[in-house]
Design a protein around this motif. Structure first.
Motif, short mmCIF file in Angstrom:
data_model
loop_
_atom_site.label_atom_id
_atom_site.label_comp_id
_atom_site.label_asym_id
_atom_site.label_seq_id
_atom_site.Cartn_x
_atom_site.Cartn_y
_atom_site.Cartn_z
N PHE A 1 -39.26 33.86 65.75
CA PHE A 1 -38.19 33.97 66.75
C PHE A 1 -37.11 32.91 66.53
CE2 PHE A 1 -41.97 35.97 68.48
CZ PHE A 1 -41.46 37.25 68.68
N VAL A 2 -37.48 31.77 65.97
CA VAL A 2 -36.48 30.78 65.58
C VAL A 2 -35.66 31.33 64.41
CG1 VAL A 2 -36.15 28.48 64.60
CG2 VAL A 2 -37.84 28.82 66.41
N GLY A 3 -36.33 31.97 63.46
CA GLY A 3 -35.64 32.55 62.31
C GLY A 3 -34.68 33.65 62.69
N ALA A 4 -34.93 34.31 63.82
CA ALA A 4 -34.04 35.39 64.26
C ALA A 4 -32.65 34.87 64.62
CB ALA A 4 -34.66 36.11 65.45
N PHE A 5 -32.52 33.59 64.93
CA PHE A 5 -31.20 33.01 65.19
C PHE A 5 -30.36 32.95 63.92
CE2 PHE A 5 -33.49 31.20 68.87
CZ PHE A 5 -32.64 31.65 69.87
N PHE A 6 -31.02 32.90 62.77
CA PHE A 6 -30.31 32.82 61.50
C PHE A 6 -30.12 34.18 60.85
CE2 PHE A 6 -32.53 28.76 62.06
CZ PHE A 6 -31.43 27.91 62.09
N LEU A 7 -31.09 35.07 61.04
CA LEU A 7 -31.03 36.41 60.46
C LEU A 7 -31.71 37.36 61.45
CD1 LEU A 7 -30.08 37.88 57.87
CD2 LEU A 7 -32.39 37.54 56.97
N VAL A 8 -30.93 38.18 62.12
CA VAL A 8 -31.43 39.01 63.23
C VAL A 8 -32.60 39.92 62.84
CG1 VAL A 8 -30.76 40.77 64.92
CG2 VAL A 8 -29.23 38.87 64.43
N PRO A 9 -32.63 40.55 61.66
CA PRO A 9 -33.77 41.42 61.34
C PRO A 9 -35.13 40.72 61.37
CG PRO A 9 -31.96 41.90 59.87
CD PRO A 9 -31.58 40.68 60.64
N ILE A 10 -35.14 39.40 61.27
CA ILE A 10 -36.41 38.67 61.37
C ILE A 10 -37.02 38.89 62.75
CG2 ILE A 10 -37.47 36.36 61.35
CD1 ILE A 10 -35.44 35.55 59.23
N LEU A 11 -36.19 39.14 63.75
CA LEU A 11 -36.69 39.41 65.10
C LEU A 11 -37.60 40.63 65.10
CD1 LEU A 11 -36.71 38.88 68.15
CD2 LEU A 11 -34.70 40.34 68.31
N PHE A 12 -37.21 41.70 64.40
CA PHE A 12 -38.01 42.91 64.37
C PHE A 12 -39.34 42.66 63.67
CE2 PHE A 12 -33.55 44.34 64.48
CZ PHE A 12 -33.57 44.90 65.76
N VAL A 13 -39.30 41.94 62.57
CA VAL A 13 -40.54 41.58 61.86
C VAL A 13 -41.42 40.72 62.77
CG1 VAL A 13 -41.48 40.36 59.87
CG2 VAL A 13 -39.42 41.75 59.61
N GLY A 14 -40.80 39.77 63.46
CA GLY A 14 -41.54 38.90 64.37
C GLY A 14 -42.18 39.67 65.50
N LEU A 15 -41.48 40.63 66.05
CA LEU A 15 -42.05 41.44 67.14
C LEU A 15 -43.25 42.25 66.67
CD1 LEU A 15 -38.81 42.69 68.94
CD2 LEU A 15 -40.50 41.06 69.82
N ILE B 1 -37.37 26.82 53.22
CA ILE B 1 -37.87 27.24 54.54
C ILE B 1 -38.99 28.27 54.37
CG2 ILE B 1 -37.25 28.52 56.62
CD1 ILE B 1 -34.52 27.09 56.48
N GLY B 2 -38.78 29.25 53.51
CA GLY B 2 -39.82 30.24 53.25
C GLY B 2 -41.08 29.61 52.66
N GLY B 3 -40.90 28.66 51.75
CA GLY B 3 -42.05 27.98 51.14
C GLY B 3 -42.84 27.16 52.14
#
Length: 145
Positions: A107-121, A74-76
């Motif tokens: 924001f899709v990734g935030a459903f799997f790992l919440v801290p991604i939301l902060f990075v996304g914002l 997914i990261g790749g």
């Protein structure tokens, strides 16, 4: 560069040799007209490439998915999407559209790992600012010309 007394300090006039050098540099970069919006978008996506790579490693290391290597894939794929967006940035608005897709993926990734939301914002805020300010600068430059 020469400067006429009746002009503002921002209005510089290029000599013929400077104008030729400027035109050659623009041709070498692959564009006749540079867009500040696209330049800022490229800078933002370039920084995000490293962060998305680290997010993929985090997904793998924390074992968010089963099997864990799915996080690396997914990261790749997300990194590849950013690289394609950077490569297509000069071709119409395709690079900008792919940039919006990348920000949606945060924001899709935030459903799997919440801290991604902060990075996304944070990065989406930067992206929005680049889009807004870059378009504003491009409009001002167009009006001046």
């Amino acid at each position: 560069m020469t400067h006429n007394a009746g002009q503002d300090a921002d209005d510089l006039v290029l000599s013929p040799s400077e104008q030729r050098a400027h035109n050659l540099a623009l041709r070498a970069s692959g564009t006749k007209k540079t867009s500040t919006q696209k330049s800022l978008a490229s800078i933002a996506l370039g920084f995000e490439l490293f962060v998305v790579f680290l997010i993929g490693l985090t997904l793998f290391g924390l074992g968010v998915f089963d099997p864990a290597w799915v996080g690396l894939v997914i990261g790749g794929v997300a990194c590849l999407l950013i690289i394609v967006a950077l490569g297509l940035m000069r071709m119409g608005n395709v690079g900008i559209i792919l940039g919006w897709v990348v920000h949606g993926l945060y924001f899709v990734g935030a459903f799997f790992l919440v801290p991604i939301l902060f990075v996304g914002l944070i990065f989406t805020g930067l992206w929005l600012y680049c889009m807004w300010k870059g378009a504003q600068i491009d409009r001002m430059r167009e009006a001046r010309l």
